[in-house]
Design an enzyme around this catalytic site. Structure first.
Site, short mmCIF file in Angstrom:
data_model
loop_
_atom_site.label_atom_id
_atom_site.label_comp_id
_atom_site.label_asym_id
_atom_site.label_seq_id
_atom_site.Cartn_x
_atom_site.Cartn_y
_atom_site.Cartn_z
N ASP A 1 -15.04 -1.18 12.28
CA ASP A 1 -15.45 -1.34 10.72
C ASP A 1 -15.43 -2.83 10.08
OD1 ASP A 1 -16.36 0.20 8.50
OD2 ASP A 1 -14.54 1.06 7.68
N LYS B 1 0.83 -1.25 -0.06
CA LYS B 1 0.18 0.09 0.25
C LYS B 1 0.83 1.19 0.06
CE LYS B 1 -3.47 2.07 2.75
NZ LYS B 1 -4.53 1.66 4.01
#
Lengths: 613, 348
Positions: free
Chosen positions: A160, A61
């Site tokens: 989440d 990432k």
């Protein structure tokens, strides 16, 4: 409680070989050969890469630190959380290092993609009566639960959890990912003595537990169990129960309605899923989706649920699920969301919470037909339609408001619930419009970003940069407006809930205005960062609210700066003592010579809007 | 479902933990004996943790916790567990950090017995600092160290030791999470206890800032950005007035900051601005500083006029920028440094 739970089911996977000594990873960019992009967002891309020294595939990432909006500390926290985890069902973080102005996070490549990718892929083939079969769902959930249990015993909350954040490896391994919003439950590294409940408003609305929305009660690891229940329904039906509604409505439905069940999904989607899922499965979901968090089972307790006796090992997932998954290369062009960059409510640099979920904005194009006409009214604040507008005028003041004294023969016949709901609808429309604008800006930003990736030299050109900054500024302005709306909406939602409770408790109350609580509508007038005077309006229920709590709410909604908290709280109390007297007080750090309490430069003002009307 | 056949009392727990740690020390890792010691230590640490923090439905056991802390001091436990930290398994390392921090926070009235204890065993602090050398324990040590330096007495010991200067190396480590953890600790050390920090910065000015300039010129973008930001914070803290005046009278510092105003990175330009403004706003500029500014007067005005003009929302920034432009424009040879008579919000 032991860290390793008593195994209730025999090992699903063949005994793993003795844990390998943790492999080392270099921090040299040259050791990583970048391949396909498998995800991208506003400030990051995720790419497949090959770690050359071992010829091993990884996911990297790449976060652009020049564009990254949250503080470096936030980023550091996220990475610390990952490196603090060592569990087969939690994403494996390898290392991170800085390459020019990018941060590279090296992680295990989960080539099966996210569960959401898989669900969407299956749905394209048609899915009458259910997306994934029960044995598949229970197996995946079983693995998710183990990761969740590890998280919770570590003193962390994920915050989440949803299909989009569950990744599948090529061997069928299931891992929890995206720690962008997860947080320590008790202090740094779980160090705090008490398990302080958290009060921050994060997560994606559809998966969000009612107590997280409510904000007044605080929440703990049981919030993840709610999301777990929603995720179970998502896997069965393809979407979270309220996915087709705009975020505001989701908040309202979640707070007001009984918890969603498989039946709810059947009604909403016009499909019958019931025949494909056992009573035991539905019962399990019901247990997770109880409004009272203390009644929900813990992850450890859930693991003992007989339903999961049927769960199988990752081999099974590999065979059944990955067979149905889109190939990595096909996702490379398709997938838009990147773990950690979108698809949730996240904090901006200014401390406000914003939504950024591409899926969501696509999905809630289902608003009513009146939208256009209603929106046309938006520029005239006190619209003649009688619908309460954004900055509600006193006459249409909602809530079981009551005048302080004798003149109180107000429109009590009017159903306060209906007026609140009306107000909500207007807010929702406004919200939707804002969301559209933000999405539009985001789109432009994305495009800019893509140009940048394809042509790195662009980065240095002035016009390109200023375009990017201009877009950012525009978006932040909109996002600030959005925060205001979110805050107002929350207040209404909470009021609606209170109203409902009070009606249930005492049916007489509706007819008895004197029993209603005294509500003061208060406005806080202060300058925004753009130096515009704005009123932030909120209700103060005498006897229920405290100045402190209100000020904290305002802070949580990003409408106050941390340093303003105390002074605002103090002045709210002052106002409550003598509501007829406006209170003006100093805020911010404006140079002495510019201070002006008439123009409110360096000052803010609190006053009551609705006395005796 | 008791996991352990017999629940040990604090004395027994601490004693057997010490024994296993001794085994680890003597046998190193790898042997059968050491393996067992690792395993047993983990179990004991879990039991200790559950006494201190409670577990499942059980509340923390206050009385046992007090006894436990006492035994920790008696057996020099904080020292021994940190010494052997690298030999423990992944989860046990995290448990150690939690246990250590819990015991550190203990208070009897106004006394902090653990702080007193560590004051007499300052090696503990230095072992924690050296923890950043070993990636396997760096973050665990960082968590404990930061808890320590919340106490002024302990922060003082670290600041006044040679080991403080190893942070200049640690913050540049290539692994981002370890480097930035070290940076948080470094920043805490330099900012948390205002008076102590100011004294330290004054007393060790040359050494601290010589090394600091290496960070400001680092190859690593994050190091540069973070250290520049911290520099601005240090200079603008009124406790550090003496340090600030000294810093802004050195022309070399001004040159460096002016170069950073033109860095490729906008974030670095912006942070540099907040240091640059202190030089310009100073009403009593040293001659060499004045000379540099005068020599570049026009160019600087031009530059500032165009500097981050898209930052329209940041009112304070724009005010400060206007102020600087005005200050520089109004400078002239004969002023003898009395130019910036009215110091704006910048330095106050």
């Amino acid at each position: 409680m032991a860290r390793v739970p008593e195994p209730v089911v025999e090992d699903k996977d063949p005994p793993s070989p003795p844990k390998p000594v943790s492999k080392t990873w270099s921090n040299k960019k040259e050791d990583y050969e970048l391949k396909d992009v498998i995800g991208s967002g506003a400030t990051a891309v995720v790419q497949v890469a090959v770690y050359v020294p071992r010829n091993e595939k990884v996911a990297i990432k790449r976060i652009d630190l020049e564009q990254y909006k949250s503080s470096m500390e936030e980023l550091q926290k996220e990475i610390n959380l990952m490196s603090n985890c060592n569990h087969p069902n939690v994403i494996n973080y390898y290392t991170s290092f800085v390459v020019r102005h990018e941060l590279w996070l090296v992680m295990k490549l989960m080539s099966g993609g996210s569960l959401l990718d898989i669900i969407k892929h299956v749905m394209t083939k048609g899915n009458k009566g259910g997306v994934l079969d029960e044995p598949v769902i229970t197996t995946i959930l079983y693995h998710v639960l183990q990761g969740l249990e590890y998280f919770h015993t570590n003193g962390q909350i994920h915050r989440d959890l949803k299909a989009g954040n569950i990744l599948i490896g090529e061997d069928g391994a299931v891992q929890l990912a995206d720690f962008g919003v997860s947080n320590w439950l008790y202090g740094e590294a779980g160090g705090g003595k008490k398990r302080n409940p958290r009060y921050t408003f994060v997560g994606t609305p559809c998966w969000m537990a009612p107590e997280v929305m409510d904000q007044s009660v605080g929440y703990d690891s049981k919030a993840d169990i709610w999301s777990f229940g929603i995720t179970a329904l998502e896997m069965a039906t393809g979407t979270a129960p309220y996915a087709k509604f705009p975020p505001m409505k989701v908040l309202m439905l979640t707070l007001e309605n009984p918890p969603p069940t498989l039946d709810t999904c059947c009604e909403l989607n016009g499909e019958d899923y019931r025949k494909n899922y056992s009573k035991a499965f539905q019962k399990m979901v019901e247990k997770c989706l109880q409004k009272d968090p203390s009644k929900r089972p813990s992850a450890t307790e859930l693991l003992k649920n007989p339903l999961f006796k049927k769960a199988k090992g990752k081999e099974f997932i590999k065979e059944v699920v990955l067979g149905n998954a889109p190939s990595l290369s096909s996702r490379a062009t398709k997938v838009k969301r990147v773990p950690g960059t979108s698809g949730r409510l996240h904090k901006t640099e200014e401390g406000g919470w914003v939504w950024s979920d591409e899926e969501m904005t696509e999905e809630y194009e289902v608003e009513d037909d009146n939208k256009k006409t209603k929106l046309a009214n938006k520029s005239t604040p006190s619209s003649s339609s009688g619908v309460t507008t954004l900055q509600a005028s006193p006459s249409s003041s909602p809530a079981p408001s009551s005048a302080p004294s004798s003149t109180s023969a107000p429109t009590q016949s009017q159903d306060p619930g209906a007026s609140l709901t009306g107000e909500l609808q207007v807010l929702m429309l406004k919200m939707k419009e804002l969301q559209d604008q933000i999405t539009d800006i985001r789109g432009q930003e994305q495009e800019l970003m893509t140009q940048q990736i394809q042509n790195p030299t662009l980065l240095t050109t002035q016009s390109h940069q200023s375009k990017a900054v201009q877009l950012l500024n525009q978006r932040q302005e909109k996002e600030r407006e959005q925060q205001q709306l979110i805050f107002q909406q929350q207040q209404i939602a909470v009021k609606l809930q209170q109203l409902q409770i009070s009606l249930q408790n005492d049916p007489q109350q509706k007819q008895d205005p004197s029993a209603a609580k005294k509500v003061l509508k208060i406005a806080l007038r202060k300058r925004t960062e753009q130096n515009q005077l704005k009123d932030i309006k909120f209700d103060y229920i005498i006897g229920t609210d405290t100045a402190d709590a209100i000020a904290k709410d305002l802070l949580a909604a990003g409408l106050l700066e941390g340093r303003e908290l105390v002074v605002v709280a103090a002045n709210i109390s002052k106002l409550i003592e003598n509501p007829s007297q406006k209170v003006t007080f100093q805020v911010g750090n404006v140079p002495q010579e510019q201070l002006d309490d008439k123009k409110l430069i360096g000052y803010a003002q609190l006053y009551v809007v609705n006395t005796d009307k | 479902m008791p996991l352990f056949a017999k629940v040990k009392n604090p004395l027994e727990l601490v004693k057997s933990l010490r024994d296993y740690l001794l085994v680890l020390e003597q046998h190193g890792s790898g042997s059968k004996k050491a393996e067992k010691a690792v395993e047993e230590s983990s179990k004991i640490l879990q039991q200790i943790k559950s006494i201190l923090y409670g577990s499942g439905d059980h509340e923390p056991q206050t009385e046992l916790a007090a006894q436990l802390a006492q035994e920790f001091y008696n057996f020099d436990m904080p020292f021994h567990i940190i010494k052997n930290l690298a030999n423990l398994d992944f989860e046990a390392k995290k448990d150690v950090a939690q246990i250590f921090n819990n015991i550190l926070r203990r208070q009897i009235g106004v006394r902090s017995p653990t702080v007193e204890y560590i004051c007499t065993k300052s090696d503990i602090l230095f072992m924690l600092v050296r923890g950043y050398d070993n990636p396997d324990i760096a973050l665990n040590c960082g968590v404990m160290l930061r808890e320590c330096i919340k106490h002024e007495l302990l922060a003082k010991i670290v600041l006044e030791s040679e080991s403080f200067y190893s942070f200049y190396t640690y913050v540049e480590l290539s692994t981002f999470d370890i480097a930035s953890d070290a940076f948080s600790t470094f920043k805490e050390l330099l900012t948390r206890h205002k008076v102590l920090c100011a004294q330290f910065l004054e007393g060790s000015y040359d050494k601290v800032f010589d090394k600091y300039h290496v960070l400001l010129n680092s190859e690593n973008y994050v190091t540069r950005r973070q250290s520049l930001k911290l520099l601005g914070e240090l200079l603008l803290d009124r406790h550090n007035y003496t340090v600030m005046t000294r810093y802004i009278s050195n022309p070399e510092n001004l040159k460096m900051i002016m170069n950073m105003l033109r860095d490729k990175s906008r974030n670095i330009q912006f942070e540099a601005f907040h240091v640059f403004k202190v030089f310009v706003a100073n009403p009593n500029k040293a001659k060499p500083i004045q000379d540099i500014l005068l020599k570049n007067q026009e160019r600087l005005v031009d530059f500032l006029m165009k500097f981050h003009n898209d930052r329209t929302e940041d009112e304070q920034f724009n005010d400060e920028k206007q102020f600087l432009i005005k200050q520089i424009k109004e400078m002239s040879e004969g002023d003898g440094g009395k130019v910036g008579g009215a110091v704006g919000g910048a330095t106050s």
